[in-house]
Structure formats: structure tokens, C-alpha cells
Design a protein around this motif. Structure first.
Motif, PDB file in Angstrom:
ATOM      1  N   SER A  94       0.852  -1.177   0.000  1.00 26.22           N
ATOM      2  CA  SER A  94       0.000   0.000   0.000  1.00 26.22           C
ATOM      3  C   SER A  94       0.889   1.229   0.000  1.00 26.22           C
ATOM      4  O   SER A  94       2.090   1.144   0.218  1.00 26.22           O
ATOM      5  CB  SER A  94      -0.956   0.005   1.194  1.00 26.22           C
ATOM      6  OG  SER A  94      -0.232   0.195   2.395  1.00 26.22           O
ATOM      7  N   GLY A  98      -1.702   7.156   0.905  1.00 23.79           N
ATOM      8  CA  GLY A  98      -2.652   6.933  -0.195  1.00 23.79           C
ATOM      9  C   GLY A  98      -3.736   5.971   0.199  1.00 23.79           C
ATOM     10  O   GLY A  98      -3.898   5.620   1.344  1.00 23.79           O
ATOM     11  N   PHE A  99      -4.472   5.505  -0.766  1.00 28.01           N
ATOM     12  CA  PHE A  99      -5.613   4.680  -0.453  1.00 28.01           C
ATOM     13  C   PHE A  99      -5.630   3.339  -1.168  1.00 28.01           C
ATOM     14  O   PHE A  99      -6.544   2.579  -0.962  1.00 28.01           O
ATOM     15  CB  PHE A  99      -6.891   5.435  -0.791  1.00 28.01           C
ATOM     16  CG  PHE A  99      -7.027   6.712  -0.029  1.00 28.01           C
ATOM     17  CD1 PHE A  99      -7.412   6.697   1.300  1.00 28.01           C
ATOM     18  CD2 PHE A  99      -6.766   7.935  -0.625  1.00 28.01           C
ATOM     19  CE1 PHE A  99      -7.537   7.883   2.020  1.00 28.01           C
ATOM     20  CE2 PHE A  99      -6.890   9.114   0.088  1.00 28.01           C
ATOM     21  CZ  PHE A  99      -7.273   9.087   1.415  1.00 28.01           C
ATOM     22  N   THR A 101      -4.624  -0.444  -1.872  1.00 32.16           N
ATOM     23  CA  THR A 101      -4.033  -1.640  -1.281  1.00 32.16           C
ATOM     24  C   THR A 101      -4.072  -2.731  -2.336  1.00 32.16           C
ATOM     25  O   THR A 101      -5.145  -3.108  -2.789  1.00 32.16           O
ATOM     26  CB  THR A 101      -4.808  -2.084  -0.033  1.00 32.16           C
ATOM     27  OG1 THR A 101      -4.756  -1.048   0.943  1.00 32.16           O
ATOM     28  CG2 THR A 101      -4.197  -3.349   0.549  1.00 32.16           C
ATOM     29  N   PHE A 103      -3.062  -6.604  -3.573  1.00 31.01           N
ATOM     30  CA  PHE A 103      -2.687  -7.950  -3.170  1.00 31.01           C
ATOM     31  C   PHE A 103      -1.931  -8.652  -4.293  1.00 31.01           C
ATOM     32  O   PHE A 103      -2.266  -8.491  -5.476  1.00 31.01           O
ATOM     33  CB  PHE A 103      -3.937  -8.785  -2.869  1.00 31.01           C
ATOM     34  CG  PHE A 103      -4.458  -8.625  -1.473  1.00 31.01           C
ATOM     35  CD1 PHE A 103      -5.123  -7.471  -1.087  1.00 31.01           C
ATOM     36  CD2 PHE A 103      -4.285  -9.639  -0.544  1.00 31.01           C
ATOM     37  CE1 PHE A 103      -5.604  -7.332   0.205  1.00 31.01           C
ATOM     38  CE2 PHE A 103      -4.762  -9.502   0.755  1.00 31.01           C
ATOM     39  CZ  PHE A 103      -5.422  -8.351   1.126  1.00 31.01           C
TER      40      PHE A 103
ATOM     41  N   TYR B  35     -13.766  -7.014  -0.774  1.00 31.44           N
ATOM     42  CA  TYR B  35     -12.915  -7.687  -1.742  1.00 31.44           C
ATOM     43  C   TYR B  35     -13.667  -8.868  -2.355  1.00 31.44           C
ATOM     44  O   TYR B  35     -14.475  -9.510  -1.704  1.00 31.44           O
ATOM     45  CB  TYR B  35     -11.649  -8.231  -1.075  1.00 31.44           C
ATOM     46  CG  TYR B  35     -10.608  -7.200  -0.739  1.00 31.44           C
ATOM     47  CD1 TYR B  35     -10.632  -6.517   0.475  1.00 31.44           C
ATOM     48  CD2 TYR B  35      -9.582  -6.919  -1.637  1.00 31.44           C
ATOM     49  CE1 TYR B  35      -9.660  -5.579   0.784  1.00 31.44           C
ATOM     50  CE2 TYR B  35      -8.600  -5.981  -1.330  1.00 31.44           C
ATOM     51  CZ  TYR B  35      -8.658  -5.329  -0.125  1.00 31.44           C
ATOM     52  OH  TYR B  35      -7.689  -4.397   0.185  1.00 31.44           O
ATOM     53  N   PRO B  43      -7.226 -11.617  -3.442  1.00 33.68           N
ATOM     54  CA  PRO B  43      -8.390 -10.734  -3.315  1.00 33.68           C
ATOM     55  C   PRO B  43      -8.277  -9.508  -4.208  1.00 33.68           C
ATOM     56  O   PRO B  43      -7.203  -8.924  -4.332  1.00 33.68           O
ATOM     57  CB  PRO B  43      -8.358 -10.334  -1.829  1.00 33.68           C
ATOM     58  CG  PRO B  43      -7.580 -11.415  -1.152  1.00 33.68           C
ATOM     59  CD  PRO B  43      -6.547 -11.827  -2.148  1.00 33.68           C
ATOM     60  N   GLN B  48     -13.863   0.680  -1.427  1.00 32.24           N
ATOM     61  CA  GLN B  48     -13.289   1.082  -0.149  1.00 32.24           C
ATOM     62  C   GLN B  48     -14.017   2.310   0.349  1.00 32.24           C
ATOM     63  O   GLN B  48     -14.196   3.286  -0.384  1.00 32.24           O
ATOM     64  CB  GLN B  48     -11.800   1.382  -0.289  1.00 32.24           C
ATOM     65  CG  GLN B  48     -11.128   1.850   0.992  1.00 32.24           C
ATOM     66  CD  GLN B  48      -9.664   2.139   0.807  1.00 32.24           C
ATOM     67  OE1 GLN B  48      -9.029   1.644  -0.118  1.00 32.24           O
ATOM     68  NE2 GLN B  48      -9.111   2.944   1.698  1.00 32.24           N
ATOM     69  N   VAL B  55     -13.968   5.898  -1.218  1.00 36.42           N
ATOM     70  CA  VAL B  55     -12.621   6.325  -1.570  1.00 36.42           C
ATOM     71  C   VAL B  55     -12.203   5.758  -2.918  1.00 36.42           C
ATOM     72  O   VAL B  55     -11.573   6.437  -3.722  1.00 36.42           O
ATOM     73  CB  VAL B  55     -11.627   5.882  -0.479  1.00 36.42           C
ATOM     74  CG1 VAL B  55     -10.199   6.119  -0.929  1.00 36.42           C
ATOM     75  CG2 VAL B  55     -11.912   6.603   0.818  1.00 36.42           C
ATOM     76  N   ASP B  56     -12.579   4.507  -3.155  1.00 27.87           N
ATOM     77  CA  ASP B  56     -12.167   3.841  -4.394  1.00 27.87           C
ATOM     78  C   ASP B  56     -13.215   2.810  -4.765  1.00 27.87           C
ATOM     79  O   ASP B  56     -13.483   1.905  -3.977  1.00 27.87           O
ATOM     80  CB  ASP B  56     -10.803   3.175  -4.191  1.00 27.87           C
ATOM     81  CG  ASP B  56     -10.261   2.521  -5.452  1.00 27.87           C
ATOM     82  OD1 ASP B  56      -9.134   1.986  -5.393  1.00 27.87           O
ATOM     83  OD2 ASP B  56     -10.936   2.531  -6.489  1.00 27.87           O
ATOM     84  N   SER B  58     -13.137   1.861  -8.271  1.00 25.13           N
ATOM     85  CA  SER B  58     -12.746   1.768  -9.675  1.00 25.13           C
ATOM     86  C   SER B  58     -12.917   0.363 -10.255  1.00 25.13           C
ATOM     87  O   SER B  58     -13.040   0.203 -11.468  1.00 25.13           O
ATOM     88  CB  SER B  58     -11.301   2.228  -9.843  1.00 25.13           C
ATOM     89  OG  SER B  58     -10.433   1.460  -9.025  1.00 25.13           O
ATOM     90  N   THR B  99      -4.947   2.778   4.606  1.00 28.02           N
ATOM     91  CA  THR B  99      -4.225   1.619   4.083  1.00 28.02           C
ATOM     92  C   THR B  99      -2.920   1.313   4.803  1.00 28.02           C
ATOM     93  O   THR B  99      -2.356   0.248   4.606  1.00 28.02           O
ATOM     94  CB  THR B  99      -3.922   1.824   2.598  1.00 28.02           C
ATOM     95  OG1 THR B  99      -3.250   3.087   2.449  1.00 28.02           O
ATOM     96  CG2 THR B  99      -5.184   1.833   1.772  1.00 28.02           C
TER      97      THR B  99
END
Lengths: 113, 114
Positions: A94, A98-99, A101, A103, B35, B43, B48, B55-56, B58, B99
Motif C-alpha cells: 500500500s 494513499g488509499f 491496497t 494484493f 474484496y 483478493p 473502499q 474512496v475507491d 474503480s 491503508t
């Protein structure tokens, strides 16, 4: 942009031998890095995290990981594998402040008796 | 502390039906994530939330997926109509503040679309 690559989809070791799960990352900024473990039919559990303090990070169950900026790596190790370590392991990156994350695809660890 | 709670644990539906998943994060955690984990893959973040706000999102297929987080606590993820490729485990996670804080995961909801 951020990305994370786990170099092995499967790793097989014998009980009592060392474990090495490899992870490379890409990040434009100072990354925070994590390893999570997922046992079959269980939720994901945090093993350890790196957030710009000591480069060698110790986690639970005897696992540790070393942050190497020059190699953009964060490999997970354990000196001696136990049968209970058999699981799926995920490397996560991450972005500080910022935002996002991200995997990795995961590495399945098999431990042979 | 109590962990992240998710329900149901399993769900089987036919394609074109609708389904909803519920998540209750750890008390005090401002950030909530949904997720999707397809078998054999890592995942993938769908959405989010930071408190009430998104926030996200997308990677959320907005033509069929929707999510809300009422009062900055519980969250619901809905799929309508479901497709076969939506078969996956849906994981909810929360973190204290964004995060850089570790994610705490629920046990997930295993969705099978037939």
C-alpha cells in the motif's frame, strides 16, 4: 503506480526445513508492505507489516521478512517449517498516505511430513 | 475485541437473481473494504469506504454491483442481477485509519451462482 508480484505460485518444503516465499513490489512512493496468511476456509490473518521502521520485521508464528529497497523485495522466511504452516500467503503493498491496497496473486505453501 | 462480522457464510443463487451481503466492521475502524476473491486468485478490491464516503470503487462493476455504508458503520454489498462469473468469496475488511493500518478480515461469504 503500485504492483506486487509473488514469484512462486506454489512452494513445497519438508517439515523442519526453511521456508522462503518471494515477493517483489513496485511503488512510486514509500510503501507499506504486509504479509497475510489464509488457511483453508478461514479468513485472512496478518502475519507481519513493514511501515518504514526496521527493515527486518518479525511476525507471528516465527515468520519474518526483510525489506530491501535496492531490490524492491519483501521476502517472507521462517527457519523451520511446521505442518500447520501449510496455507496460502499473500504479499500486500500500500502507499503511504494513499488509499490503494494491492494484493499479490498468492503463494500456496505445502509442508511435507 | 470483536472481529469483523459477515453474513451469510454461504449463499447459492441462480443467475439473474439478486443477493446481498452484510458486514459489521470492528468498532472504531474508519475504513471498510469489500474484496472479491475468485478461487485460486488473490483478493481484488471492489470498493473502499472511509467513514461514509467512497474512496475507491474503480473495480466495482457498477452496472450490477452496489454498496453502501450507512452511518459509517455497517455495510451492505449487493449484486443484481448475478452472473456465473460472480461466483467467489466476498471478503469484508476494516482498518483503523486507511491503508497503512493492517486490515482485519471477516470470514467471508462464499457465493455460488448456478
Amino acid at each position: 503506480a503500485q504492483s506486487v508480484t509473488q514469484l512462486d505460485s506454489h512452494v513445497s518444503v519438508s517439515e523442519g526445513t526453511p521456508v522462503l516465499l518471494r515477493c517483489n513490489y513496485s511503488s512510486s512512493y514509500s510503501p507499506s508492505l504486509f504479509w497475510y496468511v489464509q488457511h483453508p476456509n478461514k479468513g485472512l490473518q496478518l502475519l507481519l507489516k513493514y511501515t518504514s521502521a526496521a527493515t527486518l520485521v518479525k511476525g507471528i508464528n516465527g515468520f519474518e521478512a526483510e525489506f530491501k529497497k535496492s531490490e524492491t523485495s519483501f521476502h517472507l522466511t521462517k527457519p523451520s517449517a511446521h505442518m500447520s504452516d501449510a496455507a496460502e500467503y499473500f504479499c500486500v503493498v500500500s502507499h503511504t498516505g494513499g488509499f490503494k491496497t494491492i494484493f499479490g496473486a498468492g503463494t500456496r505453501l505445502f509442508v511435507k511430513a | 475485541e470483536a472481529g469483523v462480522a459477515q453474513s451469510p457464510r454461504y449463499k447459492i443463487i441462480e443467475k439473474r437473481q439478486s443477493v446481498a451481503f452484510w458486514c459489521n466492521p470492528i468498532s472504531g475502524h474508519a475504513t471498510l473494504y469489500w474484496y472479491q476473491q475468485i478461487l485460486g486468485q488473490g483478493p481484488k478490491l471492489l470498493i473502499q469506504f472511509q467513514n461514509n464516503g467512497v474512496v475507491d470503487d474503480s473495480q466495482l462493476p457498477k452496472d450490477r454491483f452496489s454498496a453502501e455504508r450507512l452511518k459509517g458503520v455497517d455495510s451492505t454489498l449487493k449484486i443484481q442481477p448475478a452472473k456465473l462469473e460472480d461466483s467467489a468469496v466476498y471478503l469484508c475488511a476494516s482498518s483503523f485509519r486507511g491503508t497503512n493500518s493492517p486490515l482485519h478480515f471477516g470470514n467471508g461469504t462464499r457465493l455460488t451462482v448456478t
